[in-house]
Design a protein around this motif. Structure first.
Motif, mmCIF file in Angstrom:
data_model
loop_
_atom_site.group_PDB
_atom_site.id
_atom_site.type_symbol
_atom_site.label_atom_id
_atom_site.label_comp_id
_atom_site.label_asym_id
_atom_site.label_seq_id
_atom_site.Cartn_x
_atom_site.Cartn_y
_atom_site.Cartn_z
ATOM 1 N N THR A 250 5.199 -0.339 11.154
ATOM 2 C CA THR A 250 5.226 0.443 9.923
ATOM 3 C C THR A 250 6.656 0.831 9.587
ATOM 4 O O THR A 250 7.423 1.251 10.448
ATOM 5 C CB THR A 250 4.348 1.706 10.022
ATOM 6 N N TYR A 251 7.006 0.612 8.341
ATOM 7 C CA TYR A 251 8.319 0.929 7.774
ATOM 8 C C TYR A 251 9.477 0.243 8.496
ATOM 9 O O TYR A 251 10.627 0.675 8.385
ATOM 10 C CB TYR A 251 8.537 2.446 7.696
ATOM 11 N N ALA A 252 9.204 -0.820 9.224
ATOM 12 C CA ALA A 252 10.267 -1.568 9.913
ATOM 13 C C ALA A 252 11.137 -2.314 8.898
ATOM 14 O O ALA A 252 10.661 -2.761 7.861
ATOM 15 C CB ALA A 252 9.653 -2.557 10.898
ATOM 16 N N ASP A 253 12.410 -2.446 9.202
ATOM 17 C CA ASP A 253 13.332 -3.243 8.383
ATOM 18 C C ASP A 253 13.419 -4.625 9.019
ATOM 19 O O ASP A 253 14.079 -4.800 10.046
ATOM 20 C CB ASP A 253 14.702 -2.583 8.347
ATOM 21 N N ASP B 187 -2.090 -3.296 -1.281
ATOM 22 C CA ASP B 187 -2.458 -2.440 -2.396
ATOM 23 C C ASP B 187 -1.480 -2.656 -3.543
ATOM 24 O O ASP B 187 -0.634 -3.552 -3.487
ATOM 25 C CB ASP B 187 -2.534 -0.972 -1.966
ATOM 26 N N GLU B 188 -1.587 -1.799 -4.571
ATOM 27 C CA GLU B 188 -0.746 -1.968 -5.757
ATOM 28 C C GLU B 188 0.727 -1.706 -5.467
ATOM 29 O O GLU B 188 1.587 -2.078 -6.264
ATOM 30 C CB GLU B 188 -1.242 -1.071 -6.903
ATOM 31 N N THR B 189 1.067 -1.104 -4.332
ATOM 32 C CA THR B 189 2.471 -0.864 -4.009
ATOM 33 C C THR B 189 3.086 -1.999 -3.182
ATOM 34 O O THR B 189 4.291 -1.981 -2.922
ATOM 35 C CB THR B 189 2.646 0.471 -3.241
ATOM 36 N N THR B 190 2.275 -2.973 -2.776
ATOM 37 C CA THR B 190 2.811 -4.136 -2.064
ATOM 38 C C THR B 190 3.598 -4.969 -3.068
ATOM 39 O O THR B 190 3.092 -5.315 -4.128
ATOM 40 C CB THR B 190 1.675 -4.970 -1.440
ATOM 41 N N ASN C 131 -1.934 -5.561 7.960
ATOM 42 C CA ASN C 131 -1.914 -4.539 6.918
ATOM 43 C C ASN C 131 -0.566 -4.611 6.217
ATOM 44 O O ASN C 131 0.465 -4.282 6.807
ATOM 45 C CB ASN C 131 -2.131 -3.153 7.523
ATOM 46 N N LEU C 132 -0.578 -5.043 4.953
ATOM 47 C CA LEU C 132 0.641 -5.174 4.153
ATOM 48 C C LEU C 132 0.725 -4.096 3.075
ATOM 49 O O LEU C 132 1.459 -4.231 2.108
ATOM 50 C CB LEU C 132 0.689 -6.559 3.502
ATOM 51 N N THR C 133 -0.013 -3.011 3.255
ATOM 52 C CA THR C 133 -0.018 -1.929 2.281
ATOM 53 C C THR C 133 1.400 -1.391 2.093
ATOM 54 O O THR C 133 2.037 -0.969 3.052
ATOM 55 C CB THR C 133 -0.946 -0.789 2.752
ATOM 56 N N GLY C 134 1.890 -1.466 0.857
ATOM 57 C CA GLY C 134 3.215 -0.949 0.543
ATOM 58 C C GLY C 134 4.371 -1.753 1.083
ATOM 59 O O GLY C 134 5.526 -1.338 0.968
ATOM 60 N N ALA C 135 4.112 -2.911 1.670
ATOM 61 C CA ALA C 135 5.196 -3.750 2.208
ATOM 62 C C ALA C 135 5.985 -4.392 1.068
ATOM 63 O O ALA C 135 5.458 -4.628 -0.017
ATOM 64 C CB ALA C 135 4.627 -4.830 3.116
ATOM 65 N N ASP C 136 7.257 -4.671 1.315
ATOM 66 C CA ASP C 136 8.109 -5.345 0.342
ATOM 67 C C ASP C 136 8.340 -6.777 0.817
ATOM 68 O O ASP C 136 9.043 -7.007 1.795
ATOM 69 C CB ASP C 136 9.436 -4.617 0.199
ATOM 70 N N ASP D 254 0.455 -3.991 11.920
ATOM 71 C CA ASP D 254 0.545 -2.993 10.860
ATOM 72 C C ASP D 254 1.951 -3.044 10.274
ATOM 73 O O ASP D 254 2.913 -2.622 10.910
ATOM 74 C CB ASP D 254 0.238 -1.599 11.393
ATOM 75 N N LEU D 255 2.048 -3.599 9.060
ATOM 76 C CA LEU D 255 3.324 -3.720 8.356
ATOM 77 C C LEU D 255 3.377 -2.770 7.165
ATOM 78 O O LEU D 255 4.101 -3.008 6.199
ATOM 79 C CB LEU D 255 3.526 -5.167 7.892
ATOM 80 N N THR D 256 2.637 -1.665 7.236
ATOM 81 C CA THR D 256 2.620 -0.686 6.154
ATOM 82 C C THR D 256 4.047 -0.254 5.836
ATOM 83 O O THR D 256 4.775 0.212 6.710
ATOM 84 C CB THR D 256 1.790 0.547 6.545
ATOM 85 N N GLY D 257 4.449 -0.439 4.574
ATOM 86 C CA GLY D 257 5.768 -0.011 4.125
ATOM 87 C C GLY D 257 6.940 -0.783 4.701
ATOM 88 O O GLY D 257 8.085 -0.419 4.476
#
Length: 102
Positions: free
Chosen positions: A13-16, A73-76, A51-56, A31-34
């Protein structure tokens, strides 16, 4: 360089992970959230259950990637993603969202 790594069920999560080489990596259930995957090469990676929720994923290469029951989700951010036409099992709902067949 995470080429061919086994990251099954990892919490990233939130990893760069920008511009990382993740070719052929097992990302099953990860889990790749954010997470920031901008420009990452995920050619042939397995994202089953990820899980790609919010991922860029801006400019990421997803060629020959294996999909299955992923979450997003819509933020991916899918802007400029490459290789979806050769990815395996891309969910129909995602194809429709991105204006692809399905």
């Amino acid at each position: 360089d995470l080429t061919l790594a086994n990251l099954t069920l990892a919490n990233l999560t939130y990893a760069d992970i920008t511009y990382a080489d993740i070719t052929g990596t097992n990302l099953t259930g990860v889990d790749l959230t954010g997470a920031d995957l901008t420009g990452a090469d995920l050619t042939g990676a397995d994202l089953t259950g990820a899980n790609l929720t919010g991922a860029d994923l801006t400019g990421a290469n997803l060629s020959n990637e294996i999909w299955g029951d992923i979450r997003w989700d819509e933020t991916t951010n899918w802007e400029g993603v490459q290789g979806l036409e050769t990815a395996i099992n891309v969910p129909d709902k995602l194809k429709q969202q991105l204006g692809l067949e399905g």
